[in-house]
Design an enzyme around this catalytic site. Structure first.
Site, mmCIF file in Angstrom:
data_model
loop_
_atom_site.group_PDB
_atom_site.id
_atom_site.type_symbol
_atom_site.label_atom_id
_atom_site.label_comp_id
_atom_site.label_asym_id
_atom_site.label_seq_id
_atom_site.Cartn_x
_atom_site.Cartn_y
_atom_site.Cartn_z
ATOM 1 N N HIS A 1 6.284 -54.039 23.507
ATOM 2 C CA HIS A 1 6.155 -53.694 22.094
ATOM 3 C C HIS A 1 4.687 -53.456 21.749
ATOM 4 O O HIS A 1 3.799 -53.755 22.542
ATOM 5 C CB HIS A 1 6.726 -54.805 21.200
ATOM 6 C CG HIS A 1 8.214 -54.798 21.123
ATOM 7 N ND1 HIS A 1 9.012 -55.481 22.031
ATOM 8 C CD2 HIS A 1 9.065 -54.188 20.268
ATOM 9 C CE1 HIS A 1 10.283 -55.286 21.727
ATOM 10 N NE2 HIS A 1 10.345 -54.500 20.663
ATOM 11 N N LYS B 1 3.005 -56.737 17.039
ATOM 12 C CA LYS B 1 4.206 -57.572 16.949
ATOM 13 C C LYS B 1 3.825 -59.047 17.023
ATOM 14 O O LYS B 1 3.070 -59.467 17.894
ATOM 15 C CB LYS B 1 5.189 -57.216 18.063
ATOM 16 C CG LYS B 1 6.531 -57.938 17.925
ATOM 17 C CD LYS B 1 7.566 -57.361 18.881
ATOM 18 C CE LYS B 1 8.888 -58.119 18.823
ATOM 19 N NZ LYS B 1 9.481 -58.086 17.463
#
Length: 270
Positions: free
Chosen positions: A156, A160
């Site tokens: 990600h 995040k």
């Protein structure tokens, strides 16, 4: 008649994209724009924030009592979820929880709210990810007791906040249910000895602007099965959330899943 939705966490990356796509959808209208009290966009018109022109809908810190909603989409933080949960319960507004990183106690409170209103809590809103979850369940069941090791790799963007992703943890739960592993190992370092058959390895990578990638490896001596989903943009999550909103609006109290919203085999729990 249009379905009226609210968006909690509307000024975040996902919230803005959900708003933009809902603005283009003839079946939807956005009736509430909610974000954290300290967010710098508080009070601003959400249309101007999202770049679609003034809409007469200011960003607010809470759900006002006069606002009528058919469903609320939560793409915020665990604290943000818990802030909107009480008014949704009190007013029986169906709630989609797409936020991850909740504590066990918070999850229990959200699930308990299903006695009063419709709740759809899912770690991932993507159509293809939910298809992959069903495929992983089938593969894991077929390979149970066949000496296959399981590793989960997720990537990600650098922003995040929770690791590993809620989606990766959900894949792990699916595999544990099908194959019986009892341990989750988050990365490896040092002289650990041979890999245990009772563990699932989970590895979180945070790089650049990666919007989401999950790979499940099932490997035995001599062969490997690799199942991967890659998101090319946030639209897959946003469109799934809007599809779920259309599904959940008007539903009676209870727990619903993305399988219900997407028309797969139902896993609804009352």
């Amino acid at each position: 008649m249009k379905t009226v939705i609210g968006i909690n966490g509307i000024c975040g990356r996902m919230g803005l994209r959900i708003f933009q796509l809902a603005h283009e959808d003839k079946e939807l209208t956005v009736g509430a724009a909610i974000d954290a009290p300290e967010h710098p966009c508080q009070g601003r018109d959400i249309g101007e924030v999202a770049g679609v022109g003034k809409q007469g809908l200011p960003v607010r810190a809470e759900l006002s009592v006069e606002t009528r909603l058919d469903v609320l989409i939560d793409f915020s933080t665990p604290q943000g979820t818990m802030a909107v949960l009480p008014p949704c319960v009190a007013r029986r507004i169906p709630l989609i929880v797409a936020t991850t990183g909740h504590t066990a106690a918070q999850r229990h409170e959200i699930e308990a709210a299903a006695h009063e209103t419709a709740i759809l809590m899912a770690p991932n809103m993507s159509l293809a990810v939910n298809v992959l979850m069903n495929l992983v369940s089938q593969a894991a069941a077929a390979l149970r007791d066949k000496d296959f090791d399981v590793e989960i790799l997720e990537r990600h963007h650098r922003f995040k906040k929770d690791s590993p992703s809620g989606t990766a943890l959900h894949f792990a739960r699916i595999i544990q249910h099908a194959m019986g592993q009892t341990q989750l190992r988050h990365g490896r370092e040092g002289l650990l000895g041979e890999r245990s058959a009772a563990e699932i390895g989970i590895h979180a990578i945070r790089v650049g602007d990666n919007v989401g990638e999950h790979t499940i490896l099932l490997s035995a001596l001599g062969e490997t099965l690799e199942l991967t989903h890659r998101a090319h943009s946030r639209d897959c999550y946003a469109r799934g959330a809007l599809q779920a909103a259309k599904f959940l609006a008007g539903r009676p109290p209870g727990r619903y899943t993305m399988n219900d919203a997407l028309g797969f085999a139902s896993e609804k729990q009352g």
